[in-house]
Scaffold this motif. Structure first.
Motif, PDB file in Angstrom:
ATOM      1  N   THR A 195       8.656  22.434 -31.732  1.00 38.73           N
ATOM      2  CA  THR A 195       8.910  21.000 -31.396  1.00 38.73           C
ATOM      3  C   THR A 195       9.375  20.583 -30.060  1.00 38.73           C
ATOM      4  N   GLY A 196       8.885  19.640 -29.701  1.00 40.27           N
ATOM      5  CA  GLY A 196       9.162  19.317 -28.338  1.00 40.27           C
ATOM      6  C   GLY A 196       8.162  19.726 -26.991  1.00 40.27           C
ATOM      7  N   ASP A 197       7.201  20.842 -27.621  1.00 37.91           N
ATOM      8  CA  ASP A 197       6.257  21.347 -26.487  1.00 37.91           C
ATOM      9  C   ASP A 197       5.187  20.179 -26.192  1.00 37.91           C
ATOM     10  N   SER A 198       4.685  20.296 -24.925  1.00 38.17           N
ATOM     11  CA  SER A 198       3.700  19.490 -24.644  1.00 38.17           C
ATOM     12  C   SER A 198       2.470  20.193 -24.640  1.00 38.17           C
ATOM     13  N   ILE A 199       1.234  19.686 -25.321  1.00 38.08           N
ATOM     14  CA  ILE A 199       0.008  20.219 -25.622  1.00 38.08           C
ATOM     15  C   ILE A 199      -0.932  19.371 -24.963  1.00 38.08           C
ATOM     16  N   LYS A 200      -2.000  20.304 -24.655  1.00 42.59           N
ATOM     17  CA  LYS A 200      -3.318  19.607 -24.399  1.00 42.59           C
ATOM     18  C   LYS A 200      -4.479  19.866 -25.166  1.00 42.59           C
ATOM     19  N   ARG A 201      -5.696  19.002 -25.219  1.00 37.99           N
ATOM     20  CA  ARG A 201      -6.549  19.048 -26.013  1.00 37.99           C
ATOM     21  C   ARG A 201      -6.990  20.426 -25.923  1.00 37.99           C
ATOM     22  N   GLY A 202      -7.391  21.358 -27.020  1.00 37.23           N
ATOM     23  CA  GLY A 202      -7.894  22.565 -26.985  1.00 37.23           C
ATOM     24  C   GLY A 202      -6.897  23.569 -26.937  1.00 37.23           C
ATOM     25  N   ASP A 203      -5.531  23.584 -26.771  1.00 39.99           N
ATOM     26  CA  ASP A 203      -4.633  24.435 -26.921  1.00 39.99           C
ATOM     27  C   ASP A 203      -4.600  24.997 -28.178  1.00 39.99           C
ATOM     28  N   VAL A 204      -4.278  26.394 -28.278  1.00 34.91           N
ATOM     29  CA  VAL A 204      -4.250  27.018 -30.005  1.00 34.91           C
ATOM     30  C   VAL A 204      -2.965  26.642 -30.140  1.00 34.91           C
ATOM     31  N   ILE A 205      -2.882  25.821 -31.383  1.00 32.37           N
ATOM     32  CA  ILE A 205      -1.450  25.419 -32.034  1.00 32.37           C
ATOM     33  C   ILE A 205      -1.086  26.440 -32.930  1.00 32.37           C
ATOM     34  N   CYS A 206      -1.762  27.205 -33.803  1.00 34.05           N
ATOM     35  CA  CYS A 206      -1.566  28.385 -34.646  1.00 34.05           C
ATOM     36  C   CYS A 206      -2.944  29.121 -35.024  1.00 34.05           C
ATOM     37  N   VAL A 207      -2.563  30.035 -35.773  1.00 32.02           N
ATOM     38  CA  VAL A 207      -3.516  31.005 -36.058  1.00 32.02           C
ATOM     39  C   VAL A 207      -3.710  30.687 -37.690  1.00 32.02           C
ATOM     40  N   LEU A 208      -4.628  30.591 -38.443  1.00 31.29           N
ATOM     41  CA  LEU A 208      -4.673  30.719 -39.788  1.00 31.29           C
ATOM     42  C   LEU A 208      -5.543  31.898 -40.198  1.00 31.29           C
ATOM     43  N   GLU A 209      -5.046  32.690 -41.109  1.00 29.37           N
ATOM     44  CA  GLU A 209      -5.956  33.779 -41.443  1.00 29.37           C
ATOM     45  C   GLU A 209      -6.533  33.489 -42.908  1.00 29.37           C
ATOM     46  N   ALA A 210      -7.762  33.453 -43.089  1.00 30.02           N
ATOM     47  CA  ALA A 210      -8.475  33.184 -44.168  1.00 30.02           C
ATOM     48  C   ALA A 210      -9.794  34.046 -44.260  1.00 30.02           C
ATOM     49  N   MET A 211     -10.112  34.608 -45.507  1.00 32.66           N
ATOM     50  CA  MET A 211     -10.915  35.480 -45.692  1.00 32.66           C
ATOM     51  C   MET A 211     -11.108  36.720 -44.557  1.00 32.66           C
ATOM     52  N   LYS A 212      -9.917  37.169 -44.443  1.00 37.55           N
ATOM     53  CA  LYS A 212      -9.790  38.203 -43.593  1.00 37.55           C
ATOM     54  C   LYS A 212     -10.274  37.933 -42.208  1.00 37.55           C
ATOM     55  N   MET A 213     -10.100  36.467 -41.676  1.00 37.37           N
ATOM     56  CA  MET A 213     -10.663  36.485 -40.310  1.00 37.37           C
ATOM     57  C   MET A 213      -9.304  35.311 -39.763  1.00 37.37           C
ATOM     58  N   GLU A 214      -8.979  35.772 -38.590  1.00 42.70           N
ATOM     59  CA  GLU A 214      -8.236  34.710 -37.958  1.00 42.70           C
ATOM     60  C   GLU A 214      -9.015  33.658 -37.341  1.00 42.70           C
ATOM     61  N   ASN A 215      -8.406  32.349 -37.448  1.00 40.66           N
ATOM     62  CA  ASN A 215      -9.086  31.272 -37.165  1.00 40.66           C
ATOM     63  C   ASN A 215      -7.928  30.371 -36.280  1.00 40.66           C
ATOM     64  N   GLU A 216      -8.473  30.218 -35.066  1.00 36.27           N
ATOM     65  CA  GLU A 216      -7.455  29.446 -34.259  1.00 36.27           C
ATOM     66  C   GLU A 216      -7.589  27.957 -34.330  1.00 36.27           C
ATOM     67  N   ILE A 217      -6.362  27.364 -34.626  1.00 35.67           N
ATOM     68  CA  ILE A 217      -6.480  25.974 -34.964  1.00 35.67           C
ATOM     69  C   ILE A 217      -5.952  25.413 -33.613  1.00 35.67           C
ATOM     70  N   MET A 218      -6.863  24.271 -33.155  1.00 33.79           N
ATOM     71  CA  MET A 218      -6.470  23.778 -31.796  1.00 33.79           C
ATOM     72  C   MET A 218      -6.139  22.440 -31.776  1.00 33.79           C
ATOM     73  N   ALA A 219      -5.312  21.906 -30.742  1.00 32.34           N
ATOM     74  CA  ALA A 219      -4.974  20.701 -30.755  1.00 32.34           C
ATOM     75  C   ALA A 219      -6.170  19.667 -30.306  1.00 32.34           C
ATOM     76  N   THR A 220      -6.142  18.607 -31.079  1.00 29.46           N
ATOM     77  CA  THR A 220      -7.277  17.651 -30.954  1.00 29.46           C
ATOM     78  C   THR A 220      -7.152  16.635 -30.047  1.00 29.46           C
ATOM     79  N   GLN A 221      -5.879  16.327 -29.419  1.00 32.15           N
ATOM     80  CA  GLN A 221      -5.679  15.522 -28.232  1.00 32.15           C
ATOM     81  C   GLN A 221      -4.522  16.176 -27.402  1.00 32.15           C
TER      82      GLN A 221
END
Length: 131
Positions: free
Chosen positions: A80-106
């Motif tokens: 909370t409070g961090d500045s982010i730019k579009r495309g920054d990796v916010i978190c990593v979601l593990e699904a079907m034994k793969m790590e998926n990077e979830i990125m900022a949309t704005q």
């Protein structure tokens, strides 16, 4: 015939089940109740579970980053409070034994992080709220 009682989604059901594969049918069960025996007490069904509490509503004007698929949160890169730019990796979601990077949309500032490492999420769950 055997009698069974099951509870499904808070409803109690009584089932009569017939045993098959036996050469002779099972004799009907008889029950003798003496006058001094108290009457059987009825079975009480468990109270249905309360629905899970809903997540806090998103403030007006805020944007949300949603889970694109069900999975487990493997890593959270923002607070909370961090500045982010579009495309920054916010978190990593593990699904079907793969790590998926979830990125900022704005571009924006993180106003709320609604997940933690190890948490299971469904498609469409809010991961992060940005302002």
């Amino acid at each position: 015939m055997k009698k069974f009682q099951i509870t499904f989604k808070g409803q109690v059901y009584e089932l009569d089940v017939e045993e098959i594969g036996s050469a002779t049918p099972a004799p009907a069960a008889t029950k003798t109740v003496a006058a001094s025996t108290p009457a059987p007490t009825p079975v009480k069904s468990a109270a249905p579970k309360a629905a899970a509490p809903k997540a806090a509503p998103t403030p007006a004007g805020a944007q949300t980053v949603l889970a694109p698929m069900p999975g487990k949160i493997f890593k959270v890169n923002v607070q909370t409070g961090d500045s982010i730019k579009r495309g920054d990796v916010i978190c990593v979601l593990e699904a079907m034994k793969m790590e998926n990077e979830i990125m900022a949309t704005q571009d924006g500032k993180v106003s709320e992080v609604r997940v933690k490492v190890g948490q299971l999420v469904s498609t469409g769950d809010v991961l992060v709220v940005t302002a």
